[in-house]
Write an enzyme that holds these catalytic residues in place. Structure first.
Site, short mmCIF file in Angstrom:
data_model
loop_
_atom_site.label_atom_id
_atom_site.label_comp_id
_atom_site.label_asym_id
_atom_site.label_seq_id
_atom_site.Cartn_x
_atom_site.Cartn_y
_atom_site.Cartn_z
N PHE A 246 0.82 -1.23 0.00
CA PHE A 246 0.00 0.00 0.00
C PHE A 246 0.84 1.27 0.00
CE2 PHE A 246 -2.68 -2.90 2.84
CZ PHE A 246 -3.27 -3.54 1.74
N TRP B 17 8.06 4.22 -1.05
CA TRP B 17 9.12 4.95 -0.35
C TRP B 17 10.47 4.56 -0.94
CZ3 TRP B 17 9.32 3.20 5.55
CH2 TRP B 17 9.21 1.81 5.64
N ASN B 18 11.43 5.44 -0.76
CA ASN B 18 12.78 5.26 -1.31
C ASN B 18 13.81 5.46 -0.21
OD1 ASN B 18 11.62 5.25 -3.99
ND2 ASN B 18 11.52 7.47 -3.84
N HIS C 131 26.90 17.96 0.95
CA HIS C 131 27.15 19.15 0.13
C HIS C 131 26.70 18.92 -1.30
CE1 HIS C 131 29.37 21.22 3.38
NE2 HIS C 131 29.45 19.98 3.79
N ASP D 69 26.31 25.26 4.25
CA ASP D 69 27.63 24.92 4.79
C ASP D 69 27.69 25.34 6.25
OD1 ASP D 69 28.50 24.12 2.26
OD2 ASP D 69 29.80 25.86 1.94
N HIS E 237 32.41 22.44 8.53
CA HIS E 237 32.80 22.01 7.18
C HIS E 237 34.26 22.35 6.88
CE1 HIS E 237 32.76 21.20 2.98
NE2 HIS E 237 32.65 22.45 2.59
C1 23J Z 1 34.88 20.43 -0.17
C2 23J Z 1 36.10 20.93 -0.57
C3 23J Z 1 36.17 22.13 -1.25
C4 23J Z 1 35.02 22.83 -1.50
C5 23J Z 1 33.75 22.35 -1.08
C6 23J Z 1 33.72 21.15 -0.44
C7 23J Z 1 32.49 23.11 -1.34
O1 23J Z 1 32.43 23.99 -2.12
C8 23J Z 1 31.27 22.83 -0.54
O2 23J Z 1 30.31 22.24 -1.04
O3 23J Z 1 31.23 23.24 0.61
S1 23J Z 1 35.14 24.34 -2.35
MN MN Z 2 29.18 22.96 0.78
#
Ligand code: 23J
Ligand code: MN
Length: 262
Positions: free
Chosen positions: A62, A65-66, A73, A79, A83
């Site tokens: 029924f 879903w995935n 990113h 961000d 990060h």
């Molecule tokens: C990892 C390494 C370098 C960069 C990035 C990710 C991104 O642009 C991101 O998506 O934060 S420049």
């Molecule tokens: Mn990013």
């Protein structure tokens, strides 16, 4: 006016359409353009995968879903400070620890679309931001600054979106002094319509990737792959950009929205 009365008015205007909700996210799926770093430098984020669990069949009579395979990113995304190595030690620098107040804030939209079309390596400088302020008004503490390049019109093609040649990717972004200047104004963060918050050629800047380096060092945030900035006024819109509450997350795809007076 009291806050309650303002919210009542906003509610009425959302229902009537006098305040419009504009979609600032691009499509998220297997064809979404993804960042490609030089192979000697890094491992790339994987292509997005969508796997069916069931769709009204023997695996789930029924329901549909995935399950997903998706980098933090990928596509229109947020961000978080953790990060970048410069922002690694902020306890409130992860997707699950950033104060939610920061996910709803006013936005300044700097239109660099003409310059970016003429020069795919166009860089917005502190001087450029000051000239924009002289025309549209001051950027204030607690606000976002986003760079309109209309790069979303290329997002249907990873080749066009990354715009790389033998010398690397070519896409507009900020100079180090641009990010330093907006941080001095107390902004909450910086966003762009390109694959990342930095310019395509930002690996060669000092510091490398200045938007990432300086924003996250200051416990501020980035937004990448924003769409439809051409539908926003220079000032006056409110941005809603909430990452998933991923435990220890460094970023997250978002459904970016703007509230705009019509
Ligand atoms: C990892 C390494 C370098 C960069 C990035 C990710 C991104 O642009 C991101 O998506 O934060 S420049
Ligand atoms: Mn990013």
């Amino acid at each position: 006016m009291t806050a309650a009365a303002t919210l009542d008015e906003l509610a009425a205007m959302l229902v009537s359409g006098k305040v419009e909700v504009v979609d600032l996210s691009g499509l998220l799926g297997p064809d979404t353009p993804l960042l490609k770093l030089p192979p000697e430098l890094a491992v790339d984020t994987p292509k997005i995968e969508v796997h069916r669990i069931s769709e009204y069949d023997q695996d789930g009579p029924f329901w549909a879903w995935n399950w997903l395979k998706i980098g933090e990113h990928s596509g229109t995304h947020f961000d978080a400070p953790h990060h970048w190595i410069t922002g690694k030690d902020y306890p409130d620098g992860y997707t699950d620890t950033i104060p939610v107040k920061n996910f709803v804030a006013p936005v300044n939209v700097i239109d660099c679309s003409d310059a970016s079309a003429k020069d795919n390596d166009f860089l917005l400088t502190a001087e450029g931001v000051k000239a924009w302020e002289a025309e549209h008004g001051e950027i204030k503490a607690g606000e976002w600054v986003v760079m309109r390049s209309d790069w979303d019109k290329r997002a249907h093609s990873e080749e066009l979106y990354l715009n790389a040649d033998a010398t690397g990717p070519h896409s507009p972004g900020p100079t180090p002094d641009c990010i330093e200047y907006i941080l001095s104004k107390g902004v909450i963060g910086w966003g762009t319509q390109c694959i990342g918050t930095d310019a395509g050629q930002a690996g060669g800047m000092e510091p490398p990737f200045p938007a990432h380096n300086l924003l996250h060092k200051a416990n501020r945030y980035g937004l990448a792959s924003l769409a439809n900035l051409d539908k926003l006024p220079p000032k006056g819109a409110i941005l809603i950009v909430a990452p998933l509450k991923l435990v220890n997350g460094t970023g997250s795809p978002i459904r970016a929205l703007a509230l705009v007076a019509r």
